[in-house]
Design a protein around this motif. Structure first.
Motif, mmCIF file in Angstrom:
data_model
loop_
_atom_site.group_PDB
_atom_site.id
_atom_site.type_symbol
_atom_site.label_atom_id
_atom_site.label_comp_id
_atom_site.label_asym_id
_atom_site.label_seq_id
_atom_site.Cartn_x
_atom_site.Cartn_y
_atom_site.Cartn_z
ATOM 1 N N ASN A 9 0.937 -1.779 -0.174
ATOM 2 C CA ASN A 9 -0.241 0.093 0.148
ATOM 3 C C ASN A 9 0.572 1.440 -0.023
ATOM 4 O OD1 ASN A 9 -1.764 1.988 0.551
ATOM 5 N ND2 ASN A 9 -2.985 0.685 1.848
ATOM 6 N N ILE A 10 1.213 1.931 -1.446
ATOM 7 C CA ILE A 10 2.183 2.856 -1.363
ATOM 8 C C ILE A 10 1.948 3.678 -0.627
ATOM 9 C CG2 ILE A 10 2.964 4.630 -3.082
ATOM 10 C CD1 ILE A 10 3.652 1.763 -3.593
ATOM 11 N N GLN A 11 -0.047 4.690 -0.582
ATOM 12 C CA GLN A 11 -0.391 5.044 0.280
ATOM 13 C C GLN A 11 0.352 5.525 2.228
ATOM 14 O OE1 GLN A 11 -1.205 8.835 -0.570
ATOM 15 N NE2 GLN A 11 -0.827 9.003 1.827
ATOM 16 N N GLU A 12 0.078 3.604 2.338
ATOM 17 C CA GLU A 12 0.652 3.755 3.799
ATOM 18 C C GLU A 12 2.146 4.085 4.008
ATOM 19 O OE1 GLU A 12 -0.956 3.379 6.554
ATOM 20 O OE2 GLU A 12 -3.143 3.853 5.388
ATOM 21 N N LEU A 13 3.027 3.376 2.902
ATOM 22 C CA LEU A 13 3.834 3.914 2.713
ATOM 23 C C LEU A 13 4.778 5.466 2.742
ATOM 24 C CD1 LEU A 13 7.468 2.266 2.571
ATOM 25 C CD2 LEU A 13 6.621 2.702 0.544
ATOM 26 N N TYR A 14 3.904 6.335 2.328
ATOM 27 C CA TYR A 14 4.090 7.937 2.206
ATOM 28 C C TYR A 14 3.984 7.540 3.754
ATOM 29 C CZ TYR A 14 5.024 7.397 -2.757
ATOM 30 O OH TYR A 14 4.716 7.911 -3.793
ATOM 31 N N ASN A 15 2.440 7.165 4.339
ATOM 32 C CA ASN A 15 1.904 7.981 5.726
ATOM 33 C C ASN A 15 2.946 7.351 6.562
ATOM 34 O OD1 ASN A 15 -0.408 8.690 4.301
ATOM 35 N ND2 ASN A 15 -1.412 7.327 5.298
ATOM 36 N N ALA A 17 6.782 7.401 5.548
ATOM 37 C CA ALA A 17 7.849 8.434 5.970
ATOM 38 C C ALA A 17 7.470 9.559 6.251
ATOM 39 C CB ALA A 17 8.110 7.962 4.269
ATOM 40 N N LYS A 18 6.243 10.090 6.753
ATOM 41 C CA LYS A 18 5.745 11.179 7.085
ATOM 42 C C LYS A 18 5.652 11.466 8.779
ATOM 43 C CE LYS A 18 2.265 14.638 7.006
ATOM 44 N NZ LYS A 18 1.050 14.813 7.318
ATOM 45 N N LEU A 19 5.685 10.153 9.073
ATOM 46 C CA LEU A 19 5.511 10.125 10.496
ATOM 47 C C LEU A 19 7.149 10.205 10.990
ATOM 48 C CD1 LEU A 19 3.800 10.018 12.801
ATOM 49 C CD2 LEU A 19 3.661 7.249 12.945
ATOM 50 N N ASN A 23 8.519 12.742 13.813
ATOM 51 C CA ASN A 23 9.054 12.390 14.736
ATOM 52 C C ASN A 23 10.326 12.523 15.260
ATOM 53 O OD1 ASN A 23 6.592 11.041 16.074
ATOM 54 N ND2 ASN A 23 7.121 9.405 15.024
ATOM 55 N N SER A 24 11.247 12.742 14.104
ATOM 56 C CA SER A 24 12.049 12.685 13.322
ATOM 57 C C SER A 24 13.541 14.192 14.064
ATOM 58 C CB SER A 24 13.798 12.251 12.644
ATOM 59 O OG SER A 24 13.212 11.225 11.976
ATOM 60 N N MET A 73 24.412 11.853 7.988
ATOM 61 C CA MET A 73 24.312 11.201 6.837
ATOM 62 C C MET A 73 22.872 11.809 5.547
ATOM 63 S SD MET A 73 23.212 7.491 6.881
ATOM 64 C CE MET A 73 25.328 7.166 7.974
ATOM 65 N N PRO A 74 23.496 12.398 4.517
ATOM 66 C CA PRO A 74 22.377 12.750 3.793
ATOM 67 C C PRO A 74 21.165 11.875 3.513
ATOM 68 C CG PRO A 74 24.408 12.845 2.350
ATOM 69 C CD PRO A 74 24.454 11.932 4.026
ATOM 70 N N PHE A 75 20.122 12.346 3.336
ATOM 71 C CA PHE A 75 18.647 11.643 3.076
ATOM 72 C C PHE A 75 18.761 10.769 2.180
ATOM 73 C CE2 PHE A 75 14.505 10.990 2.390
ATOM 74 C CZ PHE A 75 14.264 10.398 3.513
ATOM 75 N N SER A 76 18.809 11.516 0.909
ATOM 76 C CA SER A 76 18.909 10.674 0.048
ATOM 77 C C SER A 76 20.208 9.941 -0.454
ATOM 78 C CB SER A 76 19.878 11.813 -1.746
ATOM 79 O OG SER A 76 20.417 12.426 -0.910
ATOM 80 N N ARG A 77 21.289 10.617 -0.037
ATOM 81 C CA ARG A 77 21.946 8.708 0.494
ATOM 82 C C ARG A 77 21.832 7.609 1.189
ATOM 83 N NH1 ARG A 77 27.084 7.366 4.136
ATOM 84 N NH2 ARG A 77 27.735 5.349 2.976
ATOM 85 N N HIS A 78 20.786 7.715 1.902
ATOM 86 C CA HIS A 78 19.858 6.518 2.776
ATOM 87 C C HIS A 78 18.673 5.979 1.919
ATOM 88 C CE1 HIS A 78 18.395 4.238 6.282
ATOM 89 N NE2 HIS A 78 16.992 3.944 5.542
ATOM 90 N N TRP A 79 18.345 6.449 0.655
ATOM 91 C CA TRP A 79 16.940 5.783 0.522
ATOM 92 C C TRP A 79 17.572 5.584 -1.184
ATOM 93 C CZ3 TRP A 79 12.260 5.161 0.514
ATOM 94 C CH2 TRP A 79 11.894 5.573 2.069
#
Length: 92
Positions: A9-15, A17-19, A23-24, A73-79
């Motif tokens: 469920n892509i929307q849940e994955l986005y939710n 990531a937003k959470l 929190n971070s 650590m760059p966020f983009s590197r992680h992804w």
């Protein structure tokens, strides 16, 4: 991985990531500069192992860094690391 992707469920994955982002950010606002120099305590590292959610090498990699190092650590590197792994799986 392909079967998993079909039911993901892509929307849940986005939710999620937003959470994580929210929190971070909240956690970072509560940290002092001195606290960012600390590493993950050994007991928390052992607790992570009991959860069986990451390989030992990954736990060691993350816990070897201090909080500041993790934040830098760059966020983009992680992804990118995750996308490269997905492509390798897909191409097998």
């Amino acid at each position: 991985m392909i079967e998993f992707s079909k039911v993901l469920n892509i929307q849940e994955l986005y939710n999620y990531a937003k959470l994580v982002k929210e929190n971070s950010e909240k956690m970072m606002l509560e940290l002092s500069f001195e606290q960012t120099k600390s590493k993950i305590p050994e007991e928390k590292k052992e607790y992570l192992r009991t959860l069986n959610v990451a390989d030992d090498w990954l736990i060691e990699y993350w816990c070897d860094k201090n909080i500041r190092g993790l934040l830098q650590m760059p966020f983009s590197r992680h992804w990118i690391m995750h996308l490269e792994a997905c492509l390798k799986i897909k191409n097998k």
